[in-house]
Motif scaffolding. Structure first.
Motif, PDB file in Angstrom:
ATOM      1  N   GLY A  16       0.971  -1.041   0.191  1.00  0.00           N
ATOM      2  CA  GLY A  16      -0.001   0.024   0.031  1.00  0.00           C
ATOM      3  C   GLY A  16       0.621   1.049  -0.528  1.00  0.00           C
ATOM      4  O   GLY A  16       2.413   1.114   0.269  1.00  0.00           O
ATOM      5  N   SER A  17       0.109   2.086   0.164  1.00  0.00           N
ATOM      6  CA  SER A  17       0.320   4.220  -0.391  1.00  0.00           C
ATOM      7  C   SER A  17       0.807   4.497   1.038  1.00  0.00           C
ATOM      8  O   SER A  17      -0.610   4.065   1.541  1.00  0.00           O
ATOM      9  CB  SER A  17       0.759   4.138  -1.467  1.00  0.00           C
ATOM     10  OG  SER A  17       0.782   3.388  -2.437  1.00  0.00           O
ATOM     11  N   LEU A  18       1.305   5.532   1.758  1.00  0.00           N
ATOM     12  CA  LEU A  18       1.271   6.374   3.150  1.00  0.00           C
ATOM     13  C   LEU A  18       1.287   7.812   1.884  1.00  0.00           C
ATOM     14  O   LEU A  18       2.721   7.894   1.389  1.00  0.00           O
ATOM     15  CB  LEU A  18       1.699   6.074   3.987  1.00  0.00           C
ATOM     16  CG  LEU A  18       0.495   5.065   4.836  1.00  0.00           C
ATOM     17  CD1 LEU A  18       1.134   5.251   6.268  1.00  0.00           C
ATOM     18  CD2 LEU A  18      -0.373   5.894   5.183  1.00  0.00           C
ATOM     19  N   PHE A  67       9.981   5.887  -2.338  1.00  0.00           N
ATOM     20  CA  PHE A  67      10.069   6.585  -1.950  1.00  0.00           C
ATOM     21  C   PHE A  67       9.793   8.069  -2.542  1.00  0.00           C
ATOM     22  O   PHE A  67      10.871   7.831  -3.301  1.00  0.00           O
ATOM     23  CB  PHE A  67      10.255   6.966  -0.691  1.00  0.00           C
ATOM     24  CG  PHE A  67       9.903   5.716   0.603  1.00  0.00           C
ATOM     25  CD1 PHE A  67       8.951   4.244   0.227  1.00  0.00           C
ATOM     26  CD2 PHE A  67      10.152   5.714   1.983  1.00  0.00           C
ATOM     27  CE1 PHE A  67       8.100   3.889   1.495  1.00  0.00           C
ATOM     28  CE2 PHE A  67       9.662   5.334   3.035  1.00  0.00           C
ATOM     29  CZ  PHE A  67       9.194   4.344   2.249  1.00  0.00           C
ATOM     30  N   THR A  68       9.565   9.110  -2.170  1.00  0.00           N
ATOM     31  CA  THR A  68       9.592  10.133  -2.628  1.00  0.00           C
ATOM     32  C   THR A  68       9.177  11.496  -2.057  1.00  0.00           C
ATOM     33  O   THR A  68       8.353  11.915  -1.229  1.00  0.00           O
ATOM     34  CB  THR A  68       8.557  10.638  -4.285  1.00  0.00           C
ATOM     35  OG1 THR A  68       8.501   9.869  -4.839  1.00  0.00           O
ATOM     36  CG2 THR A  68       9.062  12.033  -4.904  1.00  0.00           C
ATOM     37  N   ILE A  69      10.670  12.693  -1.880  1.00  0.00           N
ATOM     38  CA  ILE A  69      10.616  13.188  -1.324  1.00  0.00           C
ATOM     39  C   ILE A  69      10.125  14.306  -1.436  1.00  0.00           C
ATOM     40  O   ILE A  69      10.246  14.926  -2.979  1.00  0.00           O
ATOM     41  CB  ILE A  69      11.402  13.666   0.106  1.00  0.00           C
ATOM     42  CG1 ILE A  69      11.553  14.765   0.849  1.00  0.00           C
ATOM     43  CG2 ILE A  69      12.739  13.712  -0.664  1.00  0.00           C
ATOM     44  CD1 ILE A  69      12.889  14.645   1.496  1.00  0.00           C
ATOM     45  N   SER A  70       9.880  15.555  -1.374  1.00  0.00           N
ATOM     46  CA  SER A  70       8.837  16.947  -2.114  1.00  0.00           C
ATOM     47  C   SER A  70       9.133  18.157  -0.869  1.00  0.00           C
ATOM     48  O   SER A  70       8.904  17.886   0.319  1.00  0.00           O
ATOM     49  CB  SER A  70       8.673  16.970  -3.468  1.00  0.00           C
ATOM     50  OG  SER A  70       6.635  16.369  -2.647  1.00  0.00           O
ATOM     51  N   ARG A  71       9.028  19.404  -1.134  1.00  0.00           N
ATOM     52  CA  ARG A  71       8.811  19.986  -0.086  1.00  0.00           C
ATOM     53  C   ARG A  71       8.621  22.197  -1.696  1.00  0.00           C
ATOM     54  O   ARG A  71       8.744  21.894  -2.148  1.00  0.00           O
ATOM     55  CB  ARG A  71      10.070  20.485   1.044  1.00  0.00           C
ATOM     56  CG  ARG A  71      11.559  21.259  -0.400  1.00  0.00           C
ATOM     57  CD  ARG A  71      12.657  21.147   0.407  1.00  0.00           C
ATOM     58  NE  ARG A  71      12.920  23.108   1.509  1.00  0.00           N
ATOM     59  CZ  ARG A  71      13.738  23.199   1.796  1.00  0.00           C
ATOM     60  NH1 ARG A  71      14.847  22.318   2.520  1.00  0.00           N
ATOM     61  NH2 ARG A  71      13.327  24.102   3.082  1.00  0.00           N
ATOM     62  N   GLN A  81       6.156  10.756   0.219  1.00  0.00           N
ATOM     63  CA  GLN A  81       5.294   9.795  -1.046  1.00  0.00           C
ATOM     64  C   GLN A  81       5.231   9.043  -0.375  1.00  0.00           C
ATOM     65  O   GLN A  81       6.827   7.978  -1.167  1.00  0.00           O
ATOM     66  CB  GLN A  81       4.695  10.454  -1.869  1.00  0.00           C
ATOM     67  CG  GLN A  81       4.067   9.164  -2.425  1.00  0.00           C
ATOM     68  CD  GLN A  81       2.404   9.119  -2.024  1.00  0.00           C
ATOM     69  OE1 GLN A  81       2.228  10.545  -2.046  1.00  0.00           O
ATOM     70  NE2 GLN A  81       2.062   7.491  -2.529  1.00  0.00           N
ATOM     71  N   MET A  82       4.841   7.655  -0.368  1.00  0.00           N
ATOM     72  CA  MET A  82       5.655   5.699   0.222  1.00  0.00           C
ATOM     73  C   MET A  82       4.670   5.148   0.116  1.00  0.00           C
ATOM     74  O   MET A  82       3.192   4.849  -0.283  1.00  0.00           O
ATOM     75  CB  MET A  82       6.056   5.641   1.906  1.00  0.00           C
ATOM     76  CG  MET A  82       5.972   7.163   2.520  1.00  0.00           C
ATOM     77  SD  MET A  82       6.260   6.411   4.360  1.00  0.00           S
ATOM     78  CE  MET A  82       4.299   6.382   4.742  1.00  0.00           C
ATOM     79  N   ASN A  83       5.094   4.225  -1.344  1.00  0.00           N
ATOM     80  CA  ASN A  83       4.601   3.323  -2.097  1.00  0.00           C
ATOM     81  C   ASN A  83       5.433   2.035  -1.910  1.00  0.00           C
ATOM     82  O   ASN A  83       5.616   2.148  -1.684  1.00  0.00           O
ATOM     83  CB  ASN A  83       4.410   3.761  -3.516  1.00  0.00           C
ATOM     84  CG  ASN A  83       4.056   4.982  -4.045  1.00  0.00           C
ATOM     85  OD1 ASN A  83       2.628   5.900  -3.352  1.00  0.00           O
ATOM     86  ND2 ASN A  83       4.584   5.938  -5.032  1.00  0.00           N
TER      87      ASN A  83
END
Length: 121
Positions: A16-18, A67-71, A81-83
């Motif tokens: 899943g994702s969070l 995972f994708t980090i953004s700001r 974003q964690m997939n």
């Protein structure tokens, strides 16, 4: 001083994702880099991902490609974003920010209180 508040944790099944969010308030104007750390049960806190003011990112090998980090430097927010989540991703996730406090480059580190992510069927 800078205050960091995380949100978005919870229980999710494997695969899943969070999406985690961190909102910074206070003296945000001198925040430089931001990052997500995590601490699993019985483990040391570890870096998950980091991002500079200019958008340069760095990821732990264990989360690359998932995972994708953004700001958003205007809204003073950061997301993760964690997939394709795995049970091994279970941990308390902490928002981290580093402020530069003087012209010599001295820094101060700030931490949020953490948000629990549990990956389990």
């Amino acid at each position: 001083q800078v205050q960091l508040v995380e949100s978005g944790g919870g229980l999710v099944q494997p695969g899943g994702s969070l999406r985690l969010s961190c909102v910074a308030s206070g003296r945000t104007y001198n925040i430089n880099s931001m990052a997500w750390y995590r601490q699993g049960p019985g483990m040391q806190r570890e870096l998950v991902a980091s991002i500079t003011t200019g958008g340069r990112t760095n990821y732990a090998d264990s989360v690359k490609g998932r995972f994708t980090i953004s700001r958003d430097n205007v809204k003073n927010t950061m997301t993760l974003q964690m997939n394709s989540l795995k049970p091994g991703d279970t941990a308390v996730y902490y928002c981290n920010a580093i402020s530069i406090v003087n012209v010599e480059g001295a820094t101060v580190e700030h931490w949020g209180q953490g948000t629990q992510v549990t990956v389990s069927s």
